[in-house]
Design a protein around this motif. Structure first.
Motif, PDB file in Angstrom:
ATOM      1  N   SER A 325       0.756  -0.975  -0.016  1.00 15.09           N
ATOM      2  CA  SER A 325       0.014   0.038   0.104  1.00 15.09           C
ATOM      3  C   SER A 325       0.853   1.376  -0.097  1.00 15.09           C
ATOM      4  N   ILE A 326       1.857   1.152   0.881  1.00 12.28           N
ATOM      5  CA  ILE A 326       2.615   2.429   0.904  1.00 12.28           C
ATOM      6  C   ILE A 326       3.622   2.561  -0.349  1.00 12.28           C
ATOM      7  N   GLY A 327       4.029   1.516  -1.335  1.00 10.00           N
ATOM      8  CA  GLY A 327       4.585   1.522  -2.368  1.00 10.00           C
ATOM      9  C   GLY A 327       3.875   2.287  -3.399  1.00 10.00           C
ATOM     10  N   PHE A 328       2.586   2.288  -3.376  1.00  8.22           N
ATOM     11  CA  PHE A 328       1.732   3.064  -4.284  1.00  8.22           C
ATOM     12  C   PHE A 328       2.048   4.562  -4.037  1.00  8.22           C
ATOM     13  N   PHE A 329       2.354   5.027  -3.001  1.00  4.55           N
ATOM     14  CA  PHE A 329       2.439   6.491  -2.847  1.00  4.55           C
ATOM     15  C   PHE A 329       3.618   6.970  -2.497  1.00  4.55           C
ATOM     16  N   MET A 330       4.653   6.174  -1.952  1.00  5.53           N
ATOM     17  CA  MET A 330       6.008   6.710  -1.636  1.00  5.53           C
ATOM     18  C   MET A 330       7.081   6.136  -2.516  1.00  5.53           C
ATOM     19  N   GLU A 331       8.166   6.968  -2.863  1.00  6.08           N
ATOM     20  CA  GLU A 331       9.380   6.474  -3.445  1.00  6.08           C
ATOM     21  C   GLU A 331      10.137   5.553  -2.694  1.00  6.08           C
ATOM     22  N   THR A 332      10.933   4.590  -3.362  1.00  2.00           N
ATOM     23  CA  THR A 332      11.413   3.548  -2.930  1.00  2.00           C
ATOM     24  C   THR A 332      12.401   3.694  -1.725  1.00  2.00           C
ATOM     25  N   ILE A 333      13.333   4.787  -1.599  1.00  2.00           N
ATOM     26  CA  ILE A 333      14.271   4.997  -0.833  1.00  2.00           C
ATOM     27  C   ILE A 333      13.501   5.496   0.492  1.00  2.00           C
ATOM     28  N   ALA A 334      12.657   6.544   0.448  1.00  2.00           N
ATOM     29  CA  ALA A 334      11.910   7.095   1.448  1.00  2.00           C
ATOM     30  C   ALA A 334      11.078   5.853   2.124  1.00  2.00           C
TER      31      ALA A 334
END
Length: 425
Positions: A325-334
């Motif tokens: 779910s987080i991967g949908f909205f946030m850049e990988t490193i962050a």
């Protein structure tokens, strides 16, 4: 907990209006920092500590090696060698696309670098050979996610620093999953080739294989130097990254003579830009991570999940759903910098190996690179292929299926990622 709600609302509001991710993370963290009456110097120290790690020095060198490979026109040699190996099969250029990504993965360690470096060559070749452009974009996007799983991997370095795990073990753990990703995508390509009657590139030719292999021998040696040096203990990951840069400069200037001082400087400038953006995200995420730690979010998350189940597999599936779910909205490193301190204590409490967790978290986030709204790989390929972003999304969706299958296999069979590290370490 009210502070967390405020921070998250502010973060997503800033992202929603198009604020760069590092600025959104930094401002959200600073708002809570100052709301608690903490001095600005404490925020500065938190930011500095977020990037004060020796293994992070490897990142600019691996990025530099990838840029130098592109500048030295090595990608053409890799592509031609892959064509000679698997181009004779039905849907051959689709398999070549995946094979090229596997080789390039051993040099760059970044999905966006793969998509940008090889993408233009692969998509043009497939389009000229009569493949549907959408299919070419989908294969290129999906195969680029292999890069951060097969060593060297920039996200695995970040994960290793945050989770305090051996970078060498993480690199070894990524080899078999990366190969499984390649095989699963090749199976998908074979199915499409049969369904759509895609052509073979050319009949198999041993002389062609030998000549293209000879032309690509030095690029093929590069992953062996990097991975072999780290696993054997000859290099630390940082030293291996420096060795990769030195070797790439050698083959660019001395062997192929395709690298010029102008292209070297251009590659260095691109490396500075990329490294700066990565470290800005890491430092800003460290500030936001402080907010999560100060409010004991990890403890609350652990207790909440453990009240639902203490079954290792079910807990891992729930963690993967959160990461997905987080991967949908946030850049990988962050995402790595923020998520890992939260989920690692939960996973460790039920005996999930941190190395195993690292591989499936990174693969999960790589799938996020292929999904809107953040999907960086899709934005790169939309530009490279001169294709609308929406069409890139639609073309890539079917290729999420084999990647999700591999992710589930890794969840249910931990030894797929843990066997090689246990053997070598």
């Amino acid at each position: 907990m009210p502070e967390i709600i405020v921070a998250l609302v502010l973060l997503f509001a800033l992202m929603g209006i198009g604020t760069p991710i590092h600025v959104a993370l930094g401002l959200s963290g600073l708002a809570i920092f100052f709301a608690n009456g903490l001095p600005a110097t404490a925020a500065v120290h938190t930011i500095i500590n977020g990037t004060n790690s020796f293994p992070l020095i490897a990142i600019p060198f691996f990025i530099f090696a990838g840029h130098l490979m592109n500048a030295a026109q090595v990608t053409d040699r890799i592509f031609n060698f892959a064509k000679a190996i698997v181009g004779w099969t039905p849907g051959g250029l689709g398999h070549v696309n995946i094979g090229s990504s596997v080789v390039f993965a051993g040099m760059s360690g970044a999905a966006v670098a793969d998509a940008g470096g090889l993408g233009a060559i692969e998509i043009k070749a497939m389009k000229d050979a009569g493949y549907d452009k959408g299919f070419a974009v989908g294969v290129t996007a999906a195969s680029s996610t292999i890069g951060p799983i097969i060593p060297p991997s920039l996200p695995l370095i970040i994960y290793g620093v945050i989770a305090e795990q051996s970078i060498g073990e993480l690199f070894a753990a990524g080899i078999i999953p990366g190969m499984l990703m390649a095989l699963s995508l090749m199976a998908m390509v074979a199915w499409y080739a049969k369904k759509r009657n895609y052509p073979k590139d050319a009949a198999f030719s041993l002389p062609r294989l030998l000549s293209s292999g000879k032309a690509a021998i030095f690029p093929m040696i590069t992953p062996a130097i990097i991975v072999g040096g780290i696993i054997s203990g000859v290099f630390t990951p940082t030293e291996a990254a420096v060795a990769a840069v030195a070797f790439t400069i050698f083959i660019g200037f001395v062997v192929y003579k395709t690298l010029t001082w102008t292209s070297l400087v251009h590659a260095a400038m691109n490396t500075i830009k990329t490294t700066a953006s990565v470290l800005m995200i890491v430092s800003a995420a460290a500030l936001f991570a402080w907010v999560l730690t100060a409010n004991q979010v990890a403890e609350h998350l652990a207790s909440g999940l453990l009240t639902l189940t203490d079954n290792k597999v079910l807990l891992l599936l729930m963690i993967m759903m959160i990461v997905f779910s987080i991967g949908f909205f946030m850049e990988t490193i962050a995402a790595i910098t923020i998520i890992v301190p939260l989920i690692l204590p939960v996973a460790s409490s039920v005996g999930i190996d941190p190395v195993h967790l690292g591989i499936i978290v990174i693969l999960n986030l790589m799938i996020g690179l292929l999904t809107p709204p953040v999907g960086m790989v899709l934005y790169v390929l939309a530009k490279v292929a001169d294709t609308p972003f929406e069409k890139c999304v639609k073309s890539t969706l079917p290729f999420l299926v084999p990647l999700l299958v591999v992710l589930l296999l890794l969840v249910f069979i931990p030894q797929l990622s843990l066997w090689l590290p246990s053997l070598l370490y």
